[in-house]
Design a protein around this motif. Structure first.
Motif, PDB file in Angstrom:
ATOM      1  N   HIS A 186       0.916  -1.208  -0.188  1.00 62.16           N
ATOM      2  CA  HIS A 186      -0.180  -0.044   0.024  1.00 62.16           C
ATOM      3  C   HIS A 186       0.904   1.204   0.179  1.00 62.16           C
ATOM      4  O   HIS A 186       1.989   1.315   0.392  1.00 62.16           O
ATOM      5  N   GLU A 190       0.366   0.455   7.580  1.00 67.22           N
ATOM      6  CA  GLU A 190      -0.869  -0.463   7.942  1.00 67.22           C
ATOM      7  C   GLU A 190      -0.478  -0.957   9.486  1.00 67.22           C
ATOM      8  O   GLU A 190       0.801  -1.356   9.448  1.00 67.22           O
ATOM      9  N   ARG A 215       3.125  -1.530   9.826  1.00 71.18           N
ATOM     10  CA  ARG A 215       4.049  -1.892   8.837  1.00 71.18           C
ATOM     11  C   ARG A 215       3.809  -0.727   7.814  1.00 71.18           C
ATOM     12  O   ARG A 215       3.030  -0.227   7.349  1.00 71.18           O
ATOM     13  N   HIS A 221       3.301  -7.911   1.499  1.00 75.54           N
ATOM     14  CA  HIS A 221       2.443  -8.865   2.694  1.00 75.54           C
ATOM     15  C   HIS A 221       1.705  -9.587   1.956  1.00 75.54           C
ATOM     16  O   HIS A 221       0.897  -9.412   0.962  1.00 75.54           O
TER      17      HIS A 221
HETATM   18 FE   FE2 Z   1      -2.562  -4.733   3.788  1.00 72.18          FE
END
Ligand code: FE2
Length: 310
Positions: A186, A190, A215, A221
């Motif tokens: 992303h 997160e 993260r 991931h």
């Molecule tokens: Fe995610």
């Protein structure tokens, strides 16, 4: 936010420390993640039986999620699953915890603070206050609430959405036998905490009950597996866009370049303008719809000197 990557972290393996700070006496804490520059942090806090606090405010936006126990907060009673977003400077009523409670406590802009006060700070954005029981007062939505959708079997309840940053706070669950084979990253940081259940990720292994991660953006991931089901609390600090792929060997810089290339394909004119020299992006010229955005005291409070430095 510049918190370091911590994943996986299982807080149940670590002891509480005494919370020796005004407003928090009679409680204990564990640090889950911390921005060493600003002091912004996510804590797990145990309010011991008999904890009491007078009405007051914090100088940071605060989010709280009640994991267990009962808290009286002003005229409200918060039980497990309760979520609240308390804007910086907004006074909450007196707190009392008769039998003890455990919560996730998040200070988004600075270190934990408490100032006794029966009234709101004059700059408090009180309209942003939210208080609800996430287990009872919100429906599960499908995973396509975020784009592109996660696999069927991962559902989301949105608890808070910031219209400026598109930051999200949410519950998510994975059904038993949930699986998603692709890899995701992303543009946002997160964060998640496993309220109950164990799930697996290719890079980080099993994350059990009490498992946590912060993260930073662009970290791979996935793939994902969940054998018996999981319910978790999660947040992002900006828009949650799923960049999916199947290459487990890419690093965050390569992922960022791929994200920029995708942005270029979607909006080439804007990309070229943003990427070019000779203008003073991102601190001006002002947005014609919000010409005073940079001078808004709330924005200054939230972002410090990073915004409005022209
Ligand atoms: Fe995610």
């Amino acid at each position: 936010m510049a918190r370091p990557h911590i994943e996986p972290y299982v807080e149940l393996d670590y002891p509480y420390k005494k919370f020796d700070l005004a407003g928090f006496k009679g409680s204990h804490y564990k640090v889950m993640s911390l921005d060493p520059d600003s002091g912004a942090c996510t804590l797990k806090v145990r309010f011991d039986g008999g904890y009491k606090r007078k009405p007051g405010l914090s100088y940071s936006d605060v989010e709280i999620f009640v994991l267990n126990g009962t808290m009286k907060v002003g005229k409200e009673t918060w039980v497990e699953g309760h979520y609240a977003f308390i804007p910086a400077g907004m006074a909450t009523g007196a707190i009392s915890v008769d039998q003890g409670a455990e919560v996730l406590l998040m200070f988004n802009d600075g270190e934990p603070t408490f100032a006794e006060s029966g009234s709101n700070h004059q700059l408090a954005l009180t309209e942003a206050y939210a208080s609800l029981n996430s287990y009872e007062d919100r429906p599960w939505g499908p995973g396509n609430l975020v784009s592109p959708s996660v696999a069927s079997g991962c559902m989301i309840k949105v608890l808070h959405y910031d219209p400026l940053t598109e930051a999200l706070s949410f519950l998510y669950c994975m059904t038993p036998r949930f699986k998603q084979d692709n890899i995701s990253y992303h543009d946002s940081a997160e964060e998640a905490y496993h309220i109950w259940g164990t799930s697996w990720m290719m890079q980080f292994g099993e994350l059990p009950t009490g498992g946590y991660f912060w993260r930073p953006p662009y970290i791979n991931h996935g793939s994902f597996r969940c054998k018996y089901g999981t319910i978790a609390f999660g947040r992002t600090d900006s828009v949650l866009f799923n960049y999916f792929h199947f290459n487990p060997w890419t690093n965050p810089d390569e992922n960022k370049r791929r994200a920029a290339a995708a942005f270029y394909r979607r909006r080439p004119q804007l990309y070229n303008w943003v990427a070019s020299d000779g203008h003073n992006h991102p601190h001006g010229p002002p947005d014609f719809e919000h010409p005073n955005y940079h001078d808004d005291p709330q924005v200054r409070l939230t972002h410090g000197k990073k915004v409005g430095k022209r």
